[in-house]
Design a protein around this motif. Sequence first.
Motif, PDB file in Angstrom:
ATOM      1  N   THR A  47     -18.359  13.562  12.379  1.00 59.18           N
ATOM      2  CA  THR A  47     -17.268  12.591  12.268  1.00 59.18           C
ATOM      3  C   THR A  47     -16.112  13.021  13.157  1.00 59.18           C
ATOM      4  O   THR A  47     -15.606  14.138  13.032  1.00 59.18           O
ATOM      5  CB  THR A  47     -16.794  12.475  10.809  1.00 59.18           C
ATOM      6  OG1 THR A  47     -17.889  12.060   9.999  1.00 59.18           O
ATOM      7  CG2 THR A  47     -15.665  11.478  10.680  1.00 59.18           C
ATOM      8  N   ASP A  77     -18.846  -0.125   5.747  1.00 58.69           N
ATOM      9  CA  ASP A  77     -19.706  -1.235   6.143  1.00 58.69           C
ATOM     10  C   ASP A  77     -20.778  -0.827   7.144  1.00 58.69           C
ATOM     11  O   ASP A  77     -21.467  -1.685   7.694  1.00 58.69           O
ATOM     12  CB  ASP A  77     -18.858  -2.365   6.732  1.00 58.69           C
ATOM     13  CG  ASP A  77     -18.046  -1.907   7.942  1.00 58.69           C
ATOM     14  OD1 ASP A  77     -17.786  -0.678   8.052  1.00 58.69           O
ATOM     15  OD2 ASP A  77     -17.665  -2.752   8.769  1.00 58.69           O
ATOM     16  N   LYS A  78     -20.920   0.459   7.393  1.00 58.37           N
ATOM     17  CA  LYS A  78     -21.909   0.954   8.349  1.00 58.37           C
ATOM     18  C   LYS A  78     -22.965   1.778   7.618  1.00 58.37           C
ATOM     19  O   LYS A  78     -22.737   2.284   6.515  1.00 58.37           O
ATOM     20  CB  LYS A  78     -21.238   1.805   9.428  1.00 58.37           C
ATOM     21  CG  LYS A  78     -20.192   1.066  10.254  1.00 58.37           C
ATOM     22  CD  LYS A  78     -20.825  -0.026  11.099  1.00 58.37           C
ATOM     23  CE  LYS A  78     -19.766  -0.691  11.994  1.00 58.37           C
ATOM     24  NZ  LYS A  78     -20.365  -1.786  12.799  1.00 58.37           N
ATOM     25  N   ASN A 119     -11.470   1.611  18.525  1.00 56.97           N
ATOM     26  CA  ASN A 119     -12.310   0.762  17.682  1.00 56.97           C
ATOM     27  C   ASN A 119     -11.801   0.716  16.243  1.00 56.97           C
ATOM     28  O   ASN A 119     -12.532   0.319  15.335  1.00 56.97           O
ATOM     29  CB  ASN A 119     -13.770   1.220  17.723  1.00 56.97           C
ATOM     30  CG  ASN A 119     -13.938   2.671  17.267  1.00 56.97           C
ATOM     31  OD1 ASN A 119     -12.987   3.307  16.813  1.00 56.97           O
ATOM     32  ND2 ASN A 119     -15.157   3.175  17.378  1.00 56.97           N
ATOM     33  N   GLN A 120     -10.547   1.147  16.043  1.00 54.41           N
ATOM     34  CA  GLN A 120      -9.911   1.080  14.744  1.00 54.41           C
ATOM     35  C   GLN A 120      -8.665   0.196  14.841  1.00 54.41           C
ATOM     36  O   GLN A 120      -8.074   0.051  15.915  1.00 54.41           O
ATOM     37  CB  GLN A 120      -9.512   2.484  14.272  1.00 54.41           C
ATOM     38  CG  GLN A 120     -10.676   3.458  14.167  1.00 54.41           C
ATOM     39  CD  GLN A 120     -11.720   2.996  13.175  1.00 54.41           C
ATOM     40  OE1 GLN A 120     -11.437   2.836  11.991  1.00 54.41           O
ATOM     41  NE2 GLN A 120     -12.930   2.743  13.657  1.00 54.41           N
ATOM     42  N   ASN A 171     -19.477   8.661  15.212  1.00 47.61           N
ATOM     43  CA  ASN A 171     -20.404   9.477  14.424  1.00 47.61           C
ATOM     44  C   ASN A 171     -21.522  10.000  15.309  1.00 47.61           C
ATOM     45  O   ASN A 171     -22.688  10.022  14.912  1.00 47.61           O
ATOM     46  CB  ASN A 171     -21.003   8.672  13.269  1.00 47.61           C
ATOM     47  CG  ASN A 171     -20.138   8.656  12.037  1.00 47.61           C
ATOM     48  OD1 ASN A 171     -19.881   7.608  11.469  1.00 47.61           O
ATOM     49  ND2 ASN A 171     -19.666   9.813  11.600  1.00 47.61           N
ATOM     50  N   LYS A 211     -22.241   8.881   1.462  1.00 46.44           N
ATOM     51  CA  LYS A 211     -21.284   8.904   2.563  1.00 46.44           C
ATOM     52  C   LYS A 211     -20.139   9.851   2.240  1.00 46.44           C
ATOM     53  O   LYS A 211     -19.757  10.020   1.080  1.00 46.44           O
ATOM     54  CB  LYS A 211     -20.730   7.500   2.813  1.00 46.44           C
ATOM     55  CG  LYS A 211     -21.746   6.523   3.372  1.00 46.44           C
ATOM     56  CD  LYS A 211     -21.102   5.185   3.688  1.00 46.44           C
ATOM     57  CE  LYS A 211     -22.115   4.229   4.312  1.00 46.44           C
ATOM     58  NZ  LYS A 211     -21.512   2.923   4.630  1.00 46.44           N
ATOM     59  N   PHE A 227     -13.179   6.056  16.737  1.00 47.07           N
ATOM     60  CA  PHE A 227     -13.943   6.736  15.700  1.00 47.07           C
ATOM     61  C   PHE A 227     -15.414   6.774  16.112  1.00 47.07           C
ATOM     62  O   PHE A 227     -15.955   5.767  16.554  1.00 47.07           O
ATOM     63  CB  PHE A 227     -13.787   5.965  14.377  1.00 47.07           C
ATOM     64  CG  PHE A 227     -14.640   6.479  13.259  1.00 47.07           C
ATOM     65  CD1 PHE A 227     -14.182   7.482  12.426  1.00 47.07           C
ATOM     66  CD2 PHE A 227     -15.905   5.961  13.033  1.00 47.07           C
ATOM     67  CE1 PHE A 227     -14.965   7.961  11.380  1.00 47.07           C
ATOM     68  CE2 PHE A 227     -16.703   6.428  12.000  1.00 47.07           C
ATOM     69  CZ  PHE A 227     -16.233   7.437  11.172  1.00 47.07           C
ATOM     70  N   ASP A 268     -16.514   8.232   6.397  1.00 50.91           N
ATOM     71  CA  ASP A 268     -17.518   7.304   6.919  1.00 50.91           C
ATOM     72  C   ASP A 268     -17.125   5.857   6.617  1.00 50.91           C
ATOM     73  O   ASP A 268     -16.578   5.551   5.551  1.00 50.91           O
ATOM     74  CB  ASP A 268     -18.884   7.600   6.309  1.00 50.91           C
ATOM     75  CG  ASP A 268     -19.443   8.933   6.764  1.00 50.91           C
ATOM     76  OD1 ASP A 268     -19.073   9.384   7.856  1.00 50.91           O
ATOM     77  OD2 ASP A 268     -20.245   9.531   6.012  1.00 50.91           O
ATOM     78  N   LYS A 269     -17.437   4.963   7.559  1.00 49.06           N
ATOM     79  CA  LYS A 269     -17.095   3.553   7.388  1.00 49.06           C
ATOM     80  C   LYS A 269     -17.980   2.932   6.301  1.00 49.06           C
ATOM     81  O   LYS A 269     -19.209   3.082   6.322  1.00 49.06           O
ATOM     82  CB  LYS A 269     -17.265   2.807   8.708  1.00 49.06           C
ATOM     83  CG  LYS A 269     -16.310   3.280   9.801  1.00 49.06           C
ATOM     84  CD  LYS A 269     -16.539   2.541  11.100  1.00 49.06           C
ATOM     85  CE  LYS A 269     -16.073   1.091  10.997  1.00 49.06           C
ATOM     86  NZ  LYS A 269     -14.616   0.986  10.801  1.00 49.06           N
TER      87      LYS A 269
END
Length: 586
Positions: free
Chosen positions: A329, A289-290, A403-404, A418, A282, A416, A286-287
């Motif tokens: 991103t 937990d994704k 979404n943040q 991708n 990553k 955010f 990048d998140k």
Amino acid sequence: MIVSQRSFIRTAHFARFSLGLLCLATLLSIPSIQAQTAVATLDGTARDESGGVLVGVAVTAINRATNETKTTVTSQTGDYRIPQLLPGFYDISAELPGFKKFTVSNIELRVQQTARVDLVLQVGDVKDTVEVIGQAPLLQTEEASVGTVIDQKRVVQLPLNGRGFLQLAFLIPGVSQSGPGGRTATSRGTFNGDSAISVGGNRENANVFLLDGTMNTDRNYNTFAIGPSIDAIQEFKVQVNNYSAEFGAQGGGQINVITKSGTNSFHGAGWGFFRDAKLDAKNFFDKPDKPIPPFDRQQFGAAAGGRIIRDKLFWFTNYEEFRQTKAQTSLATTPYPQIRMGDFSNYRDRNGNLILIYDPATTKVCSTCATGYTRDQFPNNVVPTSRINPVATKLLQYIDLPNQPDVLARGVGYFFNNFAQVERQDSMTHRIDYIYSQSDRFFGRYSYSRERAFAPGSFTGQGGNAKPLVQNLTLSESHIFSQKMFNEFRFGGMRFRSFKLPETAGIKNIHKEVGITGTDELDADPDRWGVPSMSVNDSFGFGGGGEVSNQRNNSFHFVDTFNLIHGRHSLKFGEDILREQLNIKE
């Protein structure tokens, strides 16, 4: 050039005539008369061991791959010239009664090169042979142009990320990568932005691209129109400056790519290159937990060539396919639900101060106010739902919610994403070479490239599609009338079609759906059905959905060069006509 707007079509033409007589100083030995050509020339002087010139020496050059043979004899000054040689490796021999046969093996000739090989014959039996092997690299002493040839070995063997041949141009002094975000690098909308290079300090759009000696320039952005597979390239040359009068039209580099031809031997190859996101790490943004955002690439193809008639007729073909899906991103500001519903009770600036919202319907004249008027604040800083324009409410449906967790000033947060950028390309090159005789050669080459690219936007449904399709044809016939007169004619035809459309083009008429009036012209054109572009100062913006452009452009390139040698003088007559039709709807 002037291009058409909307549905009107205007054809633009220009013709560049290079019709001249180039007489060089008598002290120079047969100077270069190379035009913007796809071939090479061999010349030199034959002498005996004492340094005296030899007249009537039979000089022969044989192509090691096709066995094509060309012969000439030295002039009264001992000079010889063999023109119209395809780039490749040659064996050269010289014979004269009373002297040993002289041979030079494996001489490499490159595109647009005038190579000098002087011959020194020894007295002896003609049955004896003096063979020179491992000749020193040929120096370019016949012309003043500054350029570098990237040969086939470097094209094929050096690692290239994405297999774009023009990355090798950075090996050449005076060539550098253009700055990020330049129009040439971004406007075409596909991975063809790799052709945005700066040559000799000039702008990225100041270059001319040729394919087998005819025009291969996308006139919209001055990038190459077709980027051949590296397995279809024999070599290419980048001229930085001091190029001859045959070149021009731009002040930057002149990039001439030569495609492969078939040989007497059959050769074929297949390849595949693959990249999978499962093997990636990553990036910083990048998140955690994704899943890892996608970055998948497949690039594969094949090339083959050989003979149809030995020493006469040859063929070559190439096909390559490119597939890539790569997450982009992106972080965009977007309003929270309370703001969208008119609730500004917590609408604050960067210092945490509440920003008051006033009712424009209550505007009154105020002689003591600095602004000359006053308004009443909405109660509790909340705009009644009945006062919100329904068009604005519907437009907000096309903007994703934050979404943040960050809460920024003026009631906005971060969205955010991708979203993946998707690129596809299918390309092919087919070529036929026919050698009539030592005096005549013909070749024809057809190249095709179809690209499709989707570039996501900051919000859902606001990306853009680009769909270029290019076809390029070159026909060439060269004829040697005598040892002192020869001619080359080339025709190049290119058709460039490009569609650049919003993601929702032809699918959803958003202007009409949300209730925007006065857009009858847009409603009638499905190509322009994108999310309207709007922005709120110091807060957020949205829409656009990519540039709208619909093009079908044609170019026709005619080049003829006639060369005459008289003693130590060279005379050249040439004509270069380029007719272009730019049919653009935007």
